[in-house]
Motif scaffolding. Structure first.
Motif, short mmCIF file in Angstrom:
data_model
loop_
_atom_site.label_atom_id
_atom_site.label_comp_id
_atom_site.label_asym_id
_atom_site.label_seq_id
_atom_site.Cartn_x
_atom_site.Cartn_y
_atom_site.Cartn_z
N LYS A 84 0.84 -1.21 0.00
CA LYS A 84 0.00 0.00 0.00
C LYS A 84 0.87 1.25 0.00
O LYS A 84 0.60 2.21 -0.75
N ALA A 85 1.91 1.27 0.82
CA ALA A 85 2.76 2.46 0.94
C ALA A 85 3.45 2.80 -0.37
O ALA A 85 3.63 3.98 -0.70
N MET A 86 3.81 1.78 -1.15
CA MET A 86 4.53 2.02 -2.40
C MET A 86 3.61 2.00 -3.63
O MET A 86 4.06 2.19 -4.75
N GLY A 87 2.33 1.78 -3.41
CA GLY A 87 1.41 1.60 -4.54
C GLY A 87 1.06 2.87 -5.27
O GLY A 87 0.76 2.84 -6.47
N LEU A 88 1.07 4.00 -4.58
CA LEU A 88 0.74 5.28 -5.21
C LEU A 88 1.99 6.13 -5.31
O LEU A 88 2.70 6.32 -4.32
N LYS A 89 2.26 6.65 -6.50
CA LYS A 89 3.52 7.36 -6.73
C LYS A 89 3.69 8.57 -5.83
O LYS A 89 4.74 8.80 -5.25
N GLN A 138 16.52 14.94 -18.83
CA GLN A 138 16.92 14.68 -20.20
C GLN A 138 18.13 13.74 -20.21
O GLN A 138 18.93 13.73 -19.30
N ARG A 139 18.23 12.95 -21.27
CA ARG A 139 19.21 11.87 -21.39
C ARG A 139 19.16 10.96 -20.16
O ARG A 139 20.20 10.61 -19.57
N PRO A 140 17.96 10.54 -19.75
CA PRO A 140 17.86 9.73 -18.52
C PRO A 140 18.21 8.27 -18.75
O PRO A 140 17.98 7.71 -19.83
N ARG A 141 18.75 7.66 -17.73
CA ARG A 141 18.91 6.21 -17.69
C ARG A 141 18.00 5.66 -16.61
O ARG A 141 17.72 6.33 -15.61
N HIS A 142 17.54 4.45 -16.82
CA HIS A 142 16.66 3.77 -15.87
C HIS A 142 17.50 2.68 -15.21
O HIS A 142 17.80 1.66 -15.84
N ILE A 143 17.90 2.92 -13.98
CA ILE A 143 18.72 1.96 -13.24
C ILE A 143 17.98 1.59 -11.95
O ILE A 143 17.54 2.46 -11.21
N GLU A 144 17.86 0.30 -11.72
CA GLU A 144 17.11 -0.18 -10.55
C GLU A 144 18.00 -1.03 -9.66
O GLU A 144 18.96 -1.65 -10.13
N ILE A 145 17.65 -1.07 -8.39
CA ILE A 145 18.42 -1.83 -7.39
C ILE A 145 17.55 -2.96 -6.85
O ILE A 145 16.41 -2.74 -6.42
N GLN A 146 18.10 -4.18 -6.88
CA GLN A 146 17.41 -5.33 -6.28
C GLN A 146 17.66 -5.33 -4.77
O GLN A 146 18.82 -5.30 -4.34
N VAL A 147 16.60 -5.31 -3.99
CA VAL A 147 16.74 -5.35 -2.53
C VAL A 147 16.04 -6.59 -1.98
O VAL A 147 15.16 -7.17 -2.62
N PHE A 148 16.46 -6.96 -0.77
CA PHE A 148 15.83 -8.07 -0.06
C PHE A 148 15.79 -7.73 1.42
O PHE A 148 16.76 -7.18 1.97
N GLU A 159 10.25 4.83 -8.27
CA GLU A 159 9.20 4.05 -7.65
C GLU A 159 9.78 2.76 -7.13
O GLU A 159 10.93 2.42 -7.42
N MET A 160 8.99 2.03 -6.35
CA MET A 160 9.41 0.73 -5.88
C MET A 160 8.40 -0.31 -6.34
O MET A 160 7.19 -0.15 -6.17
N ASN A 161 8.92 -1.38 -6.97
CA ASN A 161 8.07 -2.50 -7.37
C ASN A 161 8.13 -3.55 -6.27
O ASN A 161 9.19 -4.11 -5.98
N THR A 162 6.99 -3.81 -5.66
CA THR A 162 6.93 -4.66 -4.48
C THR A 162 6.72 -6.12 -4.87
O THR A 162 5.78 -6.79 -4.41
N ARG A 163 7.62 -6.63 -5.71
CA ARG A 163 7.51 -8.00 -6.22
C ARG A 163 8.84 -8.37 -6.87
O ARG A 163 9.74 -7.55 -6.98
#
Length: 664
Positions: free
Chosen positions: A111-116, A204-214, A292-296
């Motif tokens: 719920k906390a991460m569901g809305l931007k 501008q000139r953005p990169r999309h970099i994500e971090i895997q967490v546990f 954002e955070m993807n909760t999955r």
């Protein structure tokens, strides 16, 4: 550890979870829809339960049926995979209320991460870097305009409840803001039932970099490094890799610690991904902001598994059963480089229109096991299976690992060349094109890479007419040789008692009619002319079914598959198709069949724009179909009169079904 779990998903992710569960001696229960009655994921599990109709709302989204199935089969936990119910806080809570473990984060974290907007307010309190913007609840258009003016253009308007690129607009100047806001809100309310938006500085000139967490239930957290997901079309990922090219150890640590701070802020448990937008500066440095955070678990998790040697699904099961994280942060290391390509049933040259149909041919490279394998295939389909209109278009994920990025790139291109699919359009050749662009090869990555390289990515022909025609003719000649009689007067290979014979061929290639001529020379030699290319033709075959062909001074090893009169040609440099035109087969035709209009793919009839008796013109819209969550218009191929409508709005139709009759 659990003894039995239910996998509340389908396709490749359900197969993926089942494989790890089997290795851990955990029994599995599959759920399936009408369309998936014979699907791979059903076979992959120990038991299965039918949920309902083919549409997700009739099956995979019916959580009451899923919970009933879990209880009836004695499952102790539910793995949601990704998509469907994986980020549904109500489903997670319903699992807990039913006495089942939800293999994922607690409902409060979802719920906390569901809305931007709300999640960004939360991240601001946790000192996680944010893109300058407005995330407030006051949605007065005049206020939003003032906030955009304060932030400075260009700005990005995003639906707060959005995803998949919907409800998103880039505004370049102040005068365009009001119209863009209204458009964005209309799309947001139609897609998500919520027209709330947030305003951010457009990087501008953005990169999309994500971090895997546990995280685990004992307060332990780690980050398993980063993935670069910058290569996207329509805000959806195409290629993902780990580690991110150009990443410094200092920035990796900063981003990892920020991601862990985000997870701690919501008491996160299990696998999650914190996504950042990365600004590339002129001096070569980078700055990152929380997106954002993807909760999955993410689609692209295999590249993290490849560089760490870990099984993230095993970690999920262990954490959900109450065990602590298997490793501490200082024990985690990066080994080599990994890249994932999403193989999708779609036509890149037609705005990535999804495709459906039967996989008449589905051949793939030899793969090895999950972690740190050289080549890995995650899929949920098999040859002869059907890509239906009810679910997403992804056929498989191809993951490769190498000691360096260059090695991984070469291995990925080689593996893509070994994927042969006939029956549906795919993006395989498009993916190979991306790998060969200067931008991707030199790691000049940003989310506009595909658009920037458009000239070399779309409407390309990798093999050309001469090779395509030669391959089709070679396939025909080899088939004739295999069935030829010993009687020379019954042979079909051009043998004659004297002189030189010529045999014409006609083809349809890339929308145009082309001709070729094969000449049978003395001694059994062959010569071929295609357009302005002429020369000796030598052909042979291998026990594996491959064709060896020598033409125009080059030797090729090809795979050629025939689908009716169309030859699908696969070579080391790419793939193409060419259709033989048999004039004798149509010699008796005296008139066209008329206006027999058929469904181009399985789907639902949304509406008809005409009725029986209406006169129509060529190109006029006649009907609208819905397939794979997209609408497709059926147009009149010629002028005529509508004789009969054969279906009604709302009817489900199969591919090739006649929708209406049109008299010339």
């Amino acid at each position: 550890m659990f003894k039995k779990i239910l996998i509340a998903n389908r396709g490749e992710i359900a197969c993926r979870v089942a494989a790890t569960a089997r290795r851990m001696a955990v029994r599995t229960v599959a759920v399936y829809s009408d369309a998936d009655a014979h699907a791979n994921h059903v076979r992959a599990c120990d038991e299965s339960v039918h949920l309902g109709g083919s549409a997700p709302k009739e099956s995979y989204l019916r959580w009451e049926k899923i919970l009933e199935a879990a209880k009836a089969k004695g499952a102790e936990a539910v793995h949601p995979g990704y998509g469907f119910l994986s980020e549904n806080e109500e489903f997670a809570q319903a699992c807990a209320d039913a006495g089942l473990v939800f293999i994922g984060p607690p409902p409060s974290a979802i719920k906390a991460m569901g809305l931007k907007a709300e999640s960004k307010q939360l991240m601001e309190k946790a000192d996680v870097p944010l893109v300058p913007g407005y995330h407030g609840s006051d949605q007065n258009p005049e206020l939003l305009q003032r906030e955009a003016d304060r932030i400075g253009y260009p700005v990005l308007i995003k639906a707060s409840a959005g995803g998949g690129g919907k409800g998103m607009r880039i505004v370049e100047k102040k005068g365009d803001f009001a119209a863009a806001l209204a458009s964005c809100q209309r799309e947001a309310i139609n897609s998500f039932g919520d027209d709330a938006v947030l305003i951010e500085k457009y990087v501008q000139r953005p990169r999309h970099i994500e971090i895997q967490v546990f995280g685990d239930m004992h307060g332990n957290y780690v980050y398993l490094f980063e993935r670069d997901c910058s290569v996207q079309r329509r805000h959806q990922k195409v290629l993902e890799e780990a580690p991110a090219p150009g990443m410094t150890e200092a920035m990796r640590r900063q981003m990892g610690e920020a991601a862990v701070a985000a997870a701690r802020a919501v008491n996160y448990v299990g696998a999650g991904t914190v996504e950042f937008i990365v600004e590339q500066r002129d001096d070569g440095s980078m700055n990152f902001f929380f997106m954002e955070m993807n909760t999955r678990l993410q689609v692209e998790h295999p590249v993290t598994e490849a560089i760490t040697g870990l099984d993230l699904v095993e970690w999920q099961l262990r954490v959900a059963s109450g065990e602590p994280l298997p490793l501490k942060q200082e024990q985690l290391q990066i080994h080599g480089h990994a890249i994932e390509a999403r193989i999708c049933a779609e036509n890149p040259d037609n705005n990535f229109l999804p495709a459906t149909g039967t996989l008449h041919v589905y051949r793939k490279p030899q793969a090895t096991a999950f972690q740190r394998s050289r080549v890995r295939i995650d899929d949920g389909v098999r040859e002869g299976g059907v890509i239906s209109p009810f679910y997403d278009s992804m056929i498989a994920k191809l993951i490769v690992h190498g000691a360096t990025r260059e090695e991984a790139l070469a291995r990925l291109d080689q593996a893509l060349a070994q994927i042969h699919i006939v029956g549906v359009a795919t993006n395989v050749q498009f993916l190979r094109g991306i790998l060969r662009t200067d931008s991707f090869a030199q790691a000049k990555l940003d989310t506009a890479l595909i658009e920037r390289e458009r000239a070399v990515l779309f409407d390309q022909e990798p093999l050309g007419l001469p090779l395509a025609a030669a391959a089709s003719i070679a396939k025909t000649l080899l088939a004739e040789r295999a069935t030829a009689s010993a009687d020379p007067f019954s042979r079909r290979d051009g043998w004659q008692s004297h002189g030189i014979a010529a045999r014409p061929f006609e083809f349809e290639f890339r929308g145009e009619t082309k001709s070729a001529q094969l000449r049978y020379l003395h001694g059994g030699a062959l010569a071929l002319s295609v357009g302005d290319v002429s020369g000796p033709l030598e052909i042979g075959s291998f026990p594996t079914g491959e064709i060896e062909l020598m033409f125009d001074g080059h030797r090729h090893t090809l795979n050629v598959y025939e689908d009716q009169s169309t030859a699908h040609v696969f070579a080391a440099d790419g793939a193409t198709r060419i259709t033989a035109i048999d004039r004798l087969a149509h010699a008796g035709d005296t008139h066209a069949e008329g206006g027999r209009l058929t469904a181009p793919m399985p789907g639902k009839v949304v509406s008809f724009a005409v009725k029986a008796g209406d006169k129509v013109s060529r190109g006029q819209a006649l009907a609208v179909m819905e397939a794979m969550k997209m609408e497709h218009t059926i147009a009149a191929p010629a002028d005529g009169t509508v004789e009969e409508l054969l279906f009604a709005p709302g009817d489900q139709v199969t591919e090739g079904a006649e929708l209406l009759r049109l008299a010339a």
